[in-house]
Scaffold this motif. Structure first.
Motif, mmCIF file in Angstrom:
data_model
loop_
_atom_site.group_PDB
_atom_site.id
_atom_site.type_symbol
_atom_site.label_atom_id
_atom_site.label_comp_id
_atom_site.label_asym_id
_atom_site.label_seq_id
_atom_site.Cartn_x
_atom_site.Cartn_y
_atom_site.Cartn_z
ATOM 1 N N TYR A 7 -40.605 -23.418 100.227
ATOM 2 C CA TYR A 7 -39.714 -24.431 99.644
ATOM 3 C C TYR A 7 -40.403 -25.347 98.643
ATOM 4 O O TYR A 7 -39.732 -26.052 97.888
ATOM 5 N N THR A 8 -41.736 -25.339 98.581
ATOM 6 C CA THR A 8 -42.438 -26.229 97.649
ATOM 7 C C THR A 8 -42.252 -25.813 96.190
ATOM 8 O O THR A 8 -42.465 -26.624 95.287
ATOM 9 N N VAL A 9 -41.877 -24.567 95.953
ATOM 10 C CA VAL A 9 -41.719 -24.095 94.574
ATOM 11 C C VAL A 9 -40.297 -23.630 94.261
ATOM 12 O O VAL A 9 -40.027 -23.197 93.142
ATOM 13 N N ILE A 10 -39.391 -23.762 95.220
ATOM 14 C CA ILE A 10 -38.052 -23.204 95.025
ATOM 15 C C ILE A 10 -37.317 -23.873 93.871
ATOM 16 O O ILE A 10 -36.643 -23.209 93.080
ATOM 17 N N LEU A 11 -37.461 -25.198 93.726
ATOM 18 C CA LEU A 11 -36.777 -25.881 92.633
ATOM 19 C C LEU A 11 -37.340 -25.465 91.276
ATOM 20 O O LEU A 11 -36.602 -25.407 90.287
ATOM 21 N N THR A 12 -38.634 -25.185 91.232
ATOM 22 C CA THR A 12 -39.239 -24.715 89.985
ATOM 23 C C THR A 12 -38.650 -23.371 89.585
ATOM 24 O O THR A 12 -38.332 -23.143 88.405
ATOM 25 N N TYR A 13 -38.480 -22.487 90.551
ATOM 26 C CA TYR A 13 -37.884 -21.183 90.263
ATOM 27 C C TYR A 13 -36.422 -21.327 89.827
ATOM 28 O O TYR A 13 -35.971 -20.651 88.894
ATOM 29 N N ILE A 14 -35.687 -22.203 90.488
ATOM 30 C CA ILE A 14 -34.288 -22.436 90.103
ATOM 31 C C ILE A 14 -34.214 -23.002 88.686
ATOM 32 O O ILE A 14 -33.354 -22.619 87.883
ATOM 33 N N SER A 15 -35.130 -23.913 88.379
ATOM 34 C CA SER A 15 -35.186 -24.502 87.039
ATOM 35 C C SER A 15 -35.414 -23.432 85.979
ATOM 36 O O SER A 15 -34.776 -23.444 84.912
ATOM 37 N N PHE A 16 -36.297 -22.492 86.258
ATOM 38 C CA PHE A 16 -36.573 -21.412 85.305
ATOM 39 C C PHE A 16 -35.339 -20.541 85.091
ATOM 40 O O PHE A 16 -34.982 -20.212 83.948
ATOM 41 N N CYS A 44 -33.825 -30.519 88.228
ATOM 42 C CA CYS A 44 -34.714 -29.841 89.180
ATOM 43 C C CYS A 44 -36.145 -30.322 89.029
ATOM 44 O O CYS A 44 -36.858 -30.532 90.032
ATOM 45 N N ASP A 45 -36.584 -30.516 87.796
ATOM 46 C CA ASP A 45 -37.957 -30.929 87.552
ATOM 47 C C ASP A 45 -38.227 -32.331 88.093
ATOM 48 O O ASP A 45 -39.364 -32.636 88.475
ATOM 49 N N SER A 64 -52.768 -25.469 93.479
ATOM 50 C CA SER A 64 -53.123 -24.980 92.156
ATOM 51 C C SER A 64 -52.008 -24.135 91.565
ATOM 52 O O SER A 64 -51.674 -24.257 90.376
ATOM 53 N N PHE A 65 -51.394 -23.293 92.392
ATOM 54 C CA PHE A 65 -50.276 -22.468 91.934
ATOM 55 C C PHE A 65 -49.119 -23.355 91.492
ATOM 56 O O PHE A 65 -48.464 -23.088 90.471
ATOM 57 N N GLY A 66 -48.868 -24.421 92.250
ATOM 58 C CA GLY A 66 -47.787 -25.330 91.912
ATOM 59 C C GLY A 66 -47.984 -25.971 90.553
ATOM 60 O O GLY A 66 -47.035 -26.100 89.761
ATOM 61 N N ILE A 67 -49.231 -26.382 90.253
ATOM 62 C CA ILE A 67 -49.539 -26.984 88.950
ATOM 63 C C ILE A 67 -49.288 -25.991 87.833
ATOM 64 O O ILE A 67 -48.647 -26.301 86.825
ATOM 65 N N GLN A 68 -49.784 -24.766 88.006
ATOM 66 C CA GLN A 68 -49.673 -23.758 86.958
ATOM 67 C C GLN A 68 -48.228 -23.330 86.735
ATOM 68 O O GLN A 68 -47.757 -23.256 85.587
ATOM 69 N N ILE A 69 -47.521 -23.056 87.826
ATOM 70 C CA ILE A 69 -46.162 -22.534 87.693
ATOM 71 C C ILE A 69 -45.234 -23.604 87.136
ATOM 72 O O ILE A 69 -44.282 -23.304 86.394
ATOM 73 N N ASP A 70 -45.499 -24.874 87.465
ATOM 74 C CA ASP A 70 -44.658 -25.952 86.951
ATOM 75 C C ASP A 70 -44.760 -26.041 85.432
ATOM 76 O O ASP A 70 -43.748 -26.183 84.733
ATOM 77 N N SER A 71 -45.986 -25.952 84.913
ATOM 78 C CA SER A 71 -46.159 -26.041 83.464
ATOM 79 C C SER A 71 -45.623 -24.803 82.747
ATOM 80 O O SER A 71 -45.041 -24.915 81.659
ATOM 81 N N LEU A 72 -45.815 -23.638 83.328
ATOM 82 C CA LEU A 72 -45.266 -22.423 82.725
ATOM 83 C C LEU A 72 -43.743 -22.497 82.659
ATOM 84 O O LEU A 72 -43.132 -22.129 81.644
ATOM 85 N N CYS A 73 -43.147 -22.989 83.733
ATOM 86 C CA CYS A 73 -41.696 -23.151 83.763
ATOM 87 C C CYS A 73 -41.249 -24.187 82.731
ATOM 88 O O CYS A 73 -40.265 -23.972 82.016
ATOM 89 N N ASP A 74 -41.991 -25.311 82.636
ATOM 90 C CA ASP A 74 -41.628 -26.371 81.684
ATOM 91 C C ASP A 74 -41.643 -25.865 80.245
ATOM 92 O O ASP A 74 -40.837 -26.306 79.420
ATOM 93 N N MET A 75 -42.553 -24.953 79.934
ATOM 94 C CA MET A 75 -42.637 -24.449 78.570
ATOM 95 C C MET A 75 -41.380 -23.666 78.202
ATOM 96 O O MET A 75 -40.924 -23.696 77.057
ATOM 97 N N VAL A 76 -40.804 -22.989 79.191
ATOM 98 C CA VAL A 76 -39.562 -22.266 78.943
ATOM 99 C C VAL A 76 -38.375 -23.230 78.922
ATOM 100 O O VAL A 76 -37.549 -23.214 78.000
ATOM 101 N N CYS A 77 -38.312 -24.110 79.945
ATOM 102 C CA CYS A 77 -37.148 -24.994 80.111
ATOM 103 C C CYS A 77 -37.048 -26.038 79.013
ATOM 104 O O CYS A 77 -35.955 -26.297 78.493
#
Length: 218
Positions: A7-16, A44-45, A64-77
């Motif tokens: 659940y720590t990354v679910i909102l990031t995935y939904i945002s993407f 979501c962000d 670390s995964f959370g930091i990376q995936i959040d920024s990758l998602c932000d670049m798309v969103c």
């Protein structure tokens, strides 16, 4: 499967996924819905980090995964999606495309720099950030819906497009300008959510009535 799926990354995935839907909408010139998906990604962000920090036993790999995936998602969103929306709104001349390219580059630089500094900060003191360094890239999820909803108030579409160029260029510049921005409080976050939600509701559900009201007063 590789990756993390708690659940720590679910909102990031939904945002993407929301951003991808926004890209499809913009490509089909369904700009109202593209704006909606942009704002929803921003919503979501606002809360993904708070939800992630609720899990007190996160491993270093998960952090670390959370930091990376959040920024990758932000670049798309908040990088790619606004670029496509703004291109469709009228930034389709060479100078407009140059501004959009620089906007995207500024967002990329900001997010890369954030990843480096955030990993360093968490290793040193952890906890939630109290300040942003430079304007957060998610700011476009506020600026663009608000600008879009007031677009009927402009004297002409050309005037709106001129302001759009200025806003995109300014926001992109502020991404990489070295200044501190205090993180909003819970009340301020709720106020921002309320303003953007109202703008999006007008865009999605009352756009034709809004146009008619403005034109009748003009």
């Amino acid at each position: 499967m590789i990756g993390f799926y708690n659940y720590t990354v679910i909102l990031t995935y939904i945002s993407f996924i929301s951003a991808v839907a926004g890209i499809f909408s913009a490509a089909a010139m369904q700009l109202r819905w593209a704006i909606f998906f942009l704002a929803f990604s921003g919503f979501c962000d606002m809360f993904d980090g708070k939800i992630a920090r609720m899990k007190k036993d996160r491993t270093e790999d998960e952090k670390s995964f959370g930091i990376q995936i959040d920024s990758l998602c932000d670049m798309v969103c908040f990088g790619a999606l606004p670029i496509i929306i703004c291109y469709r709104l009228g930034m389709d001349r060479i100078y407009g495309m140059a501004i959009l390219a620089l906007y995207g580059l500024a967002g990329l630089i900001r997010l890369g720099y954030f990843n480096v500094m955030e990993a360093k900060r968490q290793a040193e003191d952890g906890g939630a950030r109290k300040y942003y360094q430079g304007l957060p890239i998610t700011s476009m999820a506020i600026a663009l819906p608000v600008l879009f909803v007031i677009s009927p108030l402009f004297p002409s579409h050309l005037a709106f497009v001129v302001v759009l160029h200025i806003v995109v260029g300014l926001v992109g510049f502020l991404f990489v300008l070295n200044f501190k921005v205090r993180k909003p409080s819970v009340k301020e976050v709720l106020l921002i959510v309320g303003v953007v939600a109202f703008a999006v509701a007008v865009i999605v559900f009352a756009w034709r009535s809004w146009w008619e009201l403005v034109n009748s007063r003009g």
